[in-house]
Design a protein around this motif. Structure first.
Motif, PDB file in Angstrom:
ATOM      1  N   LEU A  97       1.024  -1.152   0.014  1.00  0.00           N
ATOM      2  CA  LEU A  97      -0.163  -0.111  -0.125  1.00  0.00           C
ATOM      3  C   LEU A  97       0.959   1.294  -0.127  1.00  0.00           C
ATOM      4  CD1 LEU A  97      -2.925  -0.948   2.671  1.00  0.00           C
ATOM      5  CD2 LEU A  97      -2.971  -0.736   0.053  1.00  0.00           C
ATOM      6  N   ASP A  98       1.923   1.390   0.702  1.00  0.00           N
ATOM      7  CA  ASP A  98       2.858   2.406   0.838  1.00  0.00           C
ATOM      8  C   ASP A  98       3.591   2.754  -0.595  1.00  0.00           C
ATOM      9  OD1 ASP A  98       4.083   4.415   1.967  1.00  0.00           O
ATOM     10  OD2 ASP A  98       6.013   3.378   2.447  1.00  0.00           O
ATOM     11  N   GLY A  99       3.814   1.766  -1.142  1.00  0.00           N
ATOM     12  CA  GLY A  99       4.383   1.471  -2.758  1.00  0.00           C
ATOM     13  C   GLY A  99       3.435   2.269  -3.566  1.00  0.00           C
ATOM     14  N   ALA A 100       1.961   1.701  -3.582  1.00  0.00           N
ATOM     15  CA  ALA A 100       0.903   2.275  -4.216  1.00  0.00           C
ATOM     16  C   ALA A 100       0.796   3.761  -4.051  1.00  0.00           C
ATOM     17  CB  ALA A 100      -0.186   1.372  -4.070  1.00  0.00           C
ATOM     18  N   HIS A 101       0.748   4.102  -2.817  1.00  0.00           N
ATOM     19  CA  HIS A 101       0.329   5.445  -2.452  1.00  0.00           C
ATOM     20  C   HIS A 101       1.457   6.302  -2.744  1.00  0.00           C
ATOM     21  CE1 HIS A 101       0.784   8.759   0.472  1.00  0.00           C
ATOM     22  NE2 HIS A 101      -0.419   8.752   0.530  1.00  0.00           N
ATOM     23  N   ALA A 102       2.603   5.786  -2.871  1.00  0.00           N
ATOM     24  CA  ALA A 102       3.820   6.755  -3.407  1.00  0.00           C
ATOM     25  C   ALA A 102       3.801   6.990  -4.892  1.00  0.00           C
ATOM     26  CB  ALA A 102       5.272   6.137  -2.939  1.00  0.00           C
ATOM     27  N   LEU A 103       3.350   5.750  -5.645  1.00  0.00           N
ATOM     28  CA  LEU A 103       3.052   5.894  -7.148  1.00  0.00           C
ATOM     29  C   LEU A 103       1.900   6.707  -7.586  1.00  0.00           C
ATOM     30  CD1 LEU A 103       3.459   4.899 -10.035  1.00  0.00           C
ATOM     31  CD2 LEU A 103       1.839   2.939  -9.469  1.00  0.00           C
ATOM     32  N   LEU A 104       0.779   6.747  -6.849  1.00  0.00           N
ATOM     33  CA  LEU A 104      -0.264   7.514  -7.073  1.00  0.00           C
ATOM     34  C   LEU A 104       0.226   8.926  -6.829  1.00  0.00           C
ATOM     35  CD1 LEU A 104      -3.638   5.746  -5.952  1.00  0.00           C
ATOM     36  CD2 LEU A 104      -2.663   6.517  -8.524  1.00  0.00           C
ATOM     37  N   ILE A 105       0.807   9.420  -5.693  1.00  0.00           N
ATOM     38  CA  ILE A 105       1.241  10.807  -5.138  1.00  0.00           C
ATOM     39  C   ILE A 105       2.015  11.261  -6.369  1.00  0.00           C
ATOM     40  CG2 ILE A 105       2.324  12.173  -3.651  1.00  0.00           C
ATOM     41  CD1 ILE A 105      -0.179  11.455  -2.780  1.00  0.00           C
ATOM     42  N   GLY A 106       3.011  10.364  -6.611  1.00  0.00           N
ATOM     43  CA  GLY A 106       4.037  10.844  -7.758  1.00  0.00           C
ATOM     44  C   GLY A 106       3.287  11.342  -9.170  1.00  0.00           C
ATOM     45  N   LEU A 107       2.526  10.328  -9.738  1.00  0.00           N
ATOM     46  CA  LEU A 107       1.525  10.600 -10.894  1.00  0.00           C
ATOM     47  C   LEU A 107       0.937  11.867 -10.598  1.00  0.00           C
ATOM     48  CD1 LEU A 107       0.539   6.900 -11.985  1.00  0.00           C
ATOM     49  CD2 LEU A 107       2.277   8.472 -12.937  1.00  0.00           C
ATOM     50  N   ALA A 108       0.243  12.178  -9.653  1.00  0.00           N
ATOM     51  CA  ALA A 108      -0.681  13.265  -9.484  1.00  0.00           C
ATOM     52  C   ALA A 108       0.285  14.387  -9.519  1.00  0.00           C
ATOM     53  CB  ALA A 108      -1.310  13.256  -7.845  1.00  0.00           C
ATOM     54  N   ASP A 109       1.475  14.572  -8.856  1.00  0.00           N
ATOM     55  CA  ASP A 109       2.314  15.747  -9.084  1.00  0.00           C
ATOM     56  C   ASP A 109       2.530  15.812 -10.394  1.00  0.00           C
ATOM     57  OD1 ASP A 109       2.186  15.806  -6.215  1.00  0.00           O
ATOM     58  OD2 ASP A 109       4.003  14.768  -5.682  1.00  0.00           O
ATOM     59  N   LEU A 110       3.088  14.915 -11.164  1.00  0.00           N
ATOM     60  CA  LEU A 110       3.268  15.068 -12.575  1.00  0.00           C
ATOM     61  C   LEU A 110       2.245  15.653 -13.160  1.00  0.00           C
ATOM     62  CD1 LEU A 110       5.428  11.942 -13.357  1.00  0.00           C
ATOM     63  CD2 LEU A 110       6.237  14.118 -13.049  1.00  0.00           C
ATOM     64  N   SER A 120      -5.730  16.055 -10.337  1.00  0.00           N
ATOM     65  CA  SER A 120      -4.437  15.386 -10.812  1.00  0.00           C
ATOM     66  C   SER A 120      -4.610  13.882 -10.030  1.00  0.00           C
ATOM     67  CB  SER A 120      -3.413  16.082 -10.268  1.00  0.00           C
ATOM     68  OG  SER A 120      -3.239  16.150  -8.908  1.00  0.00           O
ATOM     69  N   ALA A 121      -5.196  13.765  -8.988  1.00  0.00           N
ATOM     70  CA  ALA A 121      -5.157  12.590  -8.282  1.00  0.00           C
ATOM     71  C   ALA A 121      -6.343  11.532  -9.035  1.00  0.00           C
ATOM     72  CB  ALA A 121      -5.336  12.413  -6.901  1.00  0.00           C
ATOM     73  N   ALA A 122      -7.384  12.222  -9.426  1.00  0.00           N
ATOM     74  CA  ALA A 122      -8.333  11.340 -10.391  1.00  0.00           C
ATOM     75  C   ALA A 122      -7.788  11.066 -11.621  1.00  0.00           C
ATOM     76  CB  ALA A 122      -9.637  12.262 -10.591  1.00  0.00           C
ATOM     77  N   ALA A 123      -7.004  11.983 -12.398  1.00  0.00           N
ATOM     78  CA  ALA A 123      -6.323  11.607 -13.576  1.00  0.00           C
ATOM     79  C   ALA A 123      -5.490  10.548 -13.368  1.00  0.00           C
ATOM     80  CB  ALA A 123      -5.597  12.697 -14.002  1.00  0.00           C
ATOM     81  N   ALA A 124      -4.680  10.642 -12.240  1.00  0.00           N
ATOM     82  CA  ALA A 124      -3.564   9.508 -11.898  1.00  0.00           C
ATOM     83  C   ALA A 124      -4.478   8.437 -12.047  1.00  0.00           C
ATOM     84  CB  ALA A 124      -2.862   9.677 -10.726  1.00  0.00           C
ATOM     85  N   ILE A 125      -5.509   7.977 -11.366  1.00  0.00           N
ATOM     86  CA  ILE A 125      -6.104   6.872 -11.119  1.00  0.00           C
ATOM     87  C   ILE A 125      -6.624   6.520 -12.667  1.00  0.00           C
ATOM     88  CG2 ILE A 125      -8.389   5.828 -10.376  1.00  0.00           C
ATOM     89  CD1 ILE A 125      -8.234   7.625  -8.016  1.00  0.00           C
ATOM     90  N   VAL A 126      -7.117   7.327 -13.432  1.00  0.00           N
ATOM     91  CA  VAL A 126      -7.384   7.108 -14.872  1.00  0.00           C
ATOM     92  C   VAL A 126      -6.102   6.305 -15.543  1.00  0.00           C
ATOM     93  CG1 VAL A 126      -8.259   7.634 -16.921  1.00  0.00           C
ATOM     94  CG2 VAL A 126      -9.277   8.651 -14.825  1.00  0.00           C
ATOM     95  N   LEU A 127      -5.012   6.958 -15.465  1.00  0.00           N
ATOM     96  CA  LEU A 127      -3.731   6.538 -16.071  1.00  0.00           C
ATOM     97  C   LEU A 127      -3.413   5.121 -15.280  1.00  0.00           C
ATOM     98  CD1 LEU A 127      -1.556   6.936 -18.022  1.00  0.00           C
ATOM     99  CD2 LEU A 127      -0.341   8.280 -16.083  1.00  0.00           C
ATOM    100  N   VAL A 128      -3.527   4.940 -14.310  1.00  0.00           N
ATOM    101  CA  VAL A 128      -3.134   3.542 -13.682  1.00  0.00           C
ATOM    102  C   VAL A 128      -4.064   2.584 -14.147  1.00  0.00           C
ATOM    103  CG1 VAL A 128      -3.027   2.168 -11.477  1.00  0.00           C
ATOM    104  CG2 VAL A 128      -2.089   4.420 -11.630  1.00  0.00           C
ATOM    105  N   ASP A 176      -0.288  17.466 -12.138  1.00  0.00           N
ATOM    106  CA  ASP A 176      -0.850  18.748 -11.484  1.00  0.00           C
ATOM    107  C   ASP A 176      -0.658  19.754 -12.630  1.00  0.00           C
ATOM    108  OD1 ASP A 176      -2.119  20.039  -8.843  1.00  0.00           O
ATOM    109  OD2 ASP A 176      -0.118  21.217  -9.541  1.00  0.00           O
ATOM    110  N   PRO A 177       0.275  20.028 -13.156  1.00  0.00           N
ATOM    111  CA  PRO A 177       0.261  21.051 -14.088  1.00  0.00           C
ATOM    112  C   PRO A 177      -0.627  21.145 -15.445  1.00  0.00           C
ATOM    113  CG  PRO A 177       2.671  20.268 -13.777  1.00  0.00           C
ATOM    114  CD  PRO A 177       1.698  19.211 -13.067  1.00  0.00           C
ATOM    115  N   LEU A 178      -1.050  19.847 -15.465  1.00  0.00           N
ATOM    116  CA  LEU A 178      -2.069  19.823 -16.698  1.00  0.00           C
ATOM    117  C   LEU A 178      -3.478  19.823 -16.269  1.00  0.00           C
ATOM    118  CD1 LEU A 178      -0.334  16.761 -18.597  1.00  0.00           C
ATOM    119  CD2 LEU A 178      -0.018  19.395 -19.085  1.00  0.00           C
TER     120      LEU A 178
END
Length: 265
Positions: free
Chosen positions: A13-26, A35-43, A28-30
């Motif tokens: 869970l910690d790894g998955a949390h870090a992955l989603l947070i990292g994708l959300a940060d990437l 961004s977190a919802a978009a990260a879920i869609v991307l995953v 975020d400018p878009l």
């Protein structure tokens, strides 16, 4: 003992949390706050892309079962009064043809852990001992960790939340109805090639269930189960389900053209 505190699960869970947070940060400018919802869609898209070979295997399995339908019907007629022999002959037929009556179930089983992880990520206040930053993210102002049923039960449902969940749930239901209309007819037509022989309950149980009108109605209702589930899980998991059912419909359309079911005589 809390299952989520079990070291291997906590680390996952910690790894998955870090992955989603990292994708959300990437992202975020878009997309900003979504961004977190978009990260879920991307995953979700990445998971489904990885499972494309499994989808191809499923399409081949469906084609193989449809091809074997006449032979299965012949076995039912021949061994209608010998249920044990019928089972043996059917298993032998599947084995000789290199397929299985359970082939194609892997996509659903393979996705179950992913759904479970996303569900856990948006219901836990802390993960591996640190605060769950994902709970701060929203979609159209609705927390990704909120559920429609939970907010109704707590009396905290807002018009915005209702609209967001309504869009997601209705979209899932529309995809399910499209799936039912497109593939229900094809499955019923293929099932006509192997009508169920009602001479014994055992033979009927091993025949093509789609040849039964009642079973067809139940199968149609199952398309809406995902929409019902989306009302009880966090919004993040509901988004995952929406993307999954949409991808599945498109993939099945493409693969059905590549591996068409044989038409009944």
């Amino acid at each position: 003992m809390d299952l989520y505190s079990f070291p291997p699960i906590a680390a996952l869970l910690d790894g998955a949390h870090a992955l989603l947070i990292g994708l959300a940060d990437l992202l975020d400018p878009l997309v900003g706050v979504a961004s977190a919802a978009a990260a879920i869609v991307l995953v979700t898209l990445l998971v489904r892309a990885v499972l494309i070979p499994v989808g191809i295997s499923q399409a081949k399995a469906e084609q193989g079962r449809a091809r074997l339908a006449p032979k299965l019907a012949a076995l039912q007629r021949r061994f209608a009064k010998q249920p044990e022999r019928l089972q043996q002959e059917m298993l032998a037929l599947y084995r000789d043809e290199g397929t299985s009556p359970f082939a194609g179930c892997l996509p659903m089983l393979a996705q179950a852990p992913v759904v479970g992880i996303i569900y856990a990520l948006f219901i836990l206040q802390s993960i591996a001992g640190h605060p769950n930053a994902l709970l701060q993210h929203t979609l159209a102002g609705v927390p990704l960790g909120s559920s429609l049923a939970g907010m109704i039960a707590a009396g905290t449902l807002t018009p915005t939340t209702l609209v967001v969940f309504a869009v997601v749930v209705v979209a899932i239901a529309l995809v399910g109805e499209t799936t039912r209309r497109v593939f229900g007819r094809q499955a019923a037509a293929a099932a006509q090639a192997a009508p169920v022989v009602p001479t014994s309950s055992a033979a009927s149980a091993t025949g093509s269930p789609l040849a039964n009108p009642a079973a067809m109605r139940v199968l149609g209702l199952l398309q809406y189960v995902t929409a019902v589930i989306a009302m009880f899980v966090p919004l993040a998991a509901a988004l995952y389900l929406l993307v999954t059912v949409t991808w599945t419909l498109g993939q099945r359309v493409v693969l059905r053209r590549a591996y068409p079911l044989p038409l009944p005589a």
